[in-house]
Design a protein around this motif. Sequence first.
Motif, PDB file in Angstrom:
ATOM      1  N   ASN A   1       0.813  -1.208   0.000  1.00 51.74           N
ATOM      2  CA  ASN A   1       0.000   0.000   0.000  1.00 51.74           C
ATOM      3  C   ASN A   1       0.856   1.272   0.000  1.00 51.74           C
ATOM      4  O   ASN A   1       0.510   2.261  -0.640  1.00 51.74           O
ATOM      5  N   LEU A   2       1.987   1.263   0.708  1.00 49.26           N
ATOM      6  CA  LEU A   2       2.866   2.440   0.725  1.00 49.26           C
ATOM      7  C   LEU A   2       3.412   2.717  -0.682  1.00 49.26           C
ATOM      8  O   LEU A   2       3.454   3.861  -1.125  1.00 49.26           O
ATOM      9  N   ASP A   3       3.804   1.657  -1.379  1.00 45.84           N
ATOM     10  CA  ASP A   3       4.285   1.814  -2.760  1.00 45.84           C
ATOM     11  C   ASP A   3       3.195   2.442  -3.630  1.00 45.84           C
ATOM     12  O   ASP A   3       3.471   3.347  -4.426  1.00 45.84           O
TER      13      ASP A   3
ATOM     14  N   TYR B   1      10.863  14.009  -2.768  1.00 45.78           N
ATOM     15  CA  TYR B   1      10.711  12.860  -1.884  1.00 45.78           C
ATOM     16  C   TYR B   1      10.410  13.303  -0.455  1.00 45.78           C
ATOM     17  O   TYR B   1       9.666  12.642   0.264  1.00 45.78           O
ATOM     18  N   THR B   2      11.012  14.413  -0.022  1.00 45.10           N
ATOM     19  CA  THR B   2      10.787  14.904   1.346  1.00 45.10           C
ATOM     20  C   THR B   2       9.328  15.275   1.568  1.00 45.10           C
ATOM     21  O   THR B   2       8.770  15.014   2.633  1.00 45.10           O
ATOM     22  N   GLU B   3       8.709  15.863   0.545  1.00 40.61           N
ATOM     23  CA  GLU B   3       7.293  16.225   0.640  1.00 40.61           C
ATOM     24  C   GLU B   3       6.410  14.973   0.687  1.00 40.61           C
ATOM     25  O   GLU B   3       5.442  14.903   1.446  1.00 40.61           O
ATOM     26  N   ILE B   4       6.754  13.976  -0.112  1.00 37.98           N
ATOM     27  CA  ILE B   4       6.012  12.711  -0.106  1.00 37.98           C
ATOM     28  C   ILE B   4       6.144  12.053   1.265  1.00 37.98           C
ATOM     29  O   ILE B   4       5.163  11.577   1.842  1.00 37.98           O
ATOM     30  N   ALA B   5       7.375  12.044   1.789  1.00 38.33           N
ATOM     31  CA  ALA B   5       7.632  11.429   3.096  1.00 38.33           C
ATOM     32  C   ALA B   5       6.805  12.105   4.180  1.00 38.33           C
ATOM     33  O   ALA B   5       6.198  11.430   5.024  1.00 38.33           O
ATOM     34  N   LYS B   6       6.746  13.434   4.146  1.00 33.09           N
ATOM     35  CA  LYS B   6       5.979  14.171   5.145  1.00 33.09           C
ATOM     36  C   LYS B   6       4.487  13.823   5.041  1.00 33.09           C
ATOM     37  O   LYS B   6       3.829  13.583   6.045  1.00 33.09           O
ATOM     38  N   GLU B   7       3.969  13.774   3.818  1.00 32.33           N
ATOM     39  CA  GLU B   7       2.555  13.464   3.611  1.00 32.33           C
ATOM     40  C   GLU B   7       2.203  12.054   4.078  1.00 32.33           C
ATOM     41  O   GLU B   7       1.131  11.815   4.641  1.00 32.33           O
ATOM     42  N   LEU B   8       3.113  11.106   3.856  1.00 31.98           N
ATOM     43  CA  LEU B   8       2.840   9.710   4.195  1.00 31.98           C
ATOM     44  C   LEU B   8       3.371   9.311   5.579  1.00 31.98           C
ATOM     45  O   LEU B   8       3.258   8.139   5.979  1.00 31.98           O
ATOM     46  N   ILE B   9       3.981  10.267   6.261  1.00 35.47           N
ATOM     47  CA  ILE B   9       4.516  10.079   7.614  1.00 35.47           C
ATOM     48  C   ILE B   9       5.533   8.919   7.665  1.00 35.47           C
ATOM     49  O   ILE B   9       5.416   7.967   8.434  1.00 35.47           O
ATOM     50  N   VAL B  10       6.509   9.014   6.773  1.00 33.92           N
ATOM     51  CA  VAL B  10       7.649   8.092   6.758  1.00 33.92           C
ATOM     52  C   VAL B  10       8.902   8.933   6.508  1.00 33.92           C
ATOM     53  O   VAL B  10       8.813  10.128   6.251  1.00 33.92           O
ATOM     54  N   SER B  11      10.067   8.308   6.550  1.00 29.44           N
ATOM     55  CA  SER B  11      11.308   9.055   6.322  1.00 29.44           C
ATOM     56  C   SER B  11      11.560   9.239   4.820  1.00 29.44           C
ATOM     57  O   SER B  11      11.072   8.464   3.989  1.00 29.44           O
ATOM     58  N   GLY B  12      12.356  10.249   4.498  1.00 24.87           N
ATOM     59  CA  GLY B  12      12.759  10.471   3.111  1.00 24.87           C
ATOM     60  C   GLY B  12      13.534   9.282   2.571  1.00 24.87           C
ATOM     61  O   GLY B  12      13.418   8.930   1.401  1.00 24.87           O
ATOM     62  N   GLY B  13      14.335   8.648   3.451  1.00 21.83           N
ATOM     63  CA  GLY B  13      15.098   7.466   3.056  1.00 21.83           C
ATOM     64  C   GLY B  13      14.194   6.315   2.637  1.00 21.83           C
ATOM     65  O   GLY B  13      14.505   5.569   1.705  1.00 21.83           O
ATOM     66  N   THR B  14      13.059   6.188   3.335  1.00 22.03           N
ATOM     67  CA  THR B  14      12.089   5.138   2.986  1.00 22.03           C
ATOM     68  C   THR B  14      11.564   5.355   1.574  1.00 22.03           C
ATOM     69  O   THR B  14      11.469   4.407   0.787  1.00 22.03           O
TER      70      THR B  14
END
Length: 159
Positions: A13-15, A30-43
């Motif tokens: 689902n995250l993918d 990627y940082t904006e996506i990470a913030k929206e999905l509440i995960v790290s930028g590395g993820t």
Amino acid sequence: MPQRKPLNSEIDNLDIQILSILMKNATTPYTEIAKELIVSGGTIHVRMKKLEELGVIKGASLEVDPQKLGYDITAFLGIFLEKGSQYNEAVKQLQTVKEIVELHYTTGSWSIFAKIVCHDTNHLREILNEQIQSVKGIQRTETFISLEESIKRQITLEQ
């Protein structure tokens, strides 16, 4: 509507959420996506690399409006081959025609279905007569001129 599972069990689902965001705007950081999905930028970075390796992501491209660049005609072309076995050779020759922007091997009436963009009807006639219809193995073509593109989109991913 029931949620469909991707055919590839390695996609979760995250993918799907990452892909959905990027399909709406491929320039989203990627940082904006990470913030929206509440995960790290590395993820996000790791997931994107995995999706590329799986062949889900085929690359990134810039979409331009052909009309703004002087290509006022979009046409679709049904191509009849003399024999189906001539497909590979015909494709090699058709790849040299820069006005062809899509080419599909199809079932039905035609062997090949193509989308081409041209400056005007004279340019279209020139491409048809001098480049496409001269390809070895092409028996004849049928041309359909697009009057308006009403829908153009990618698939919608369910989450």
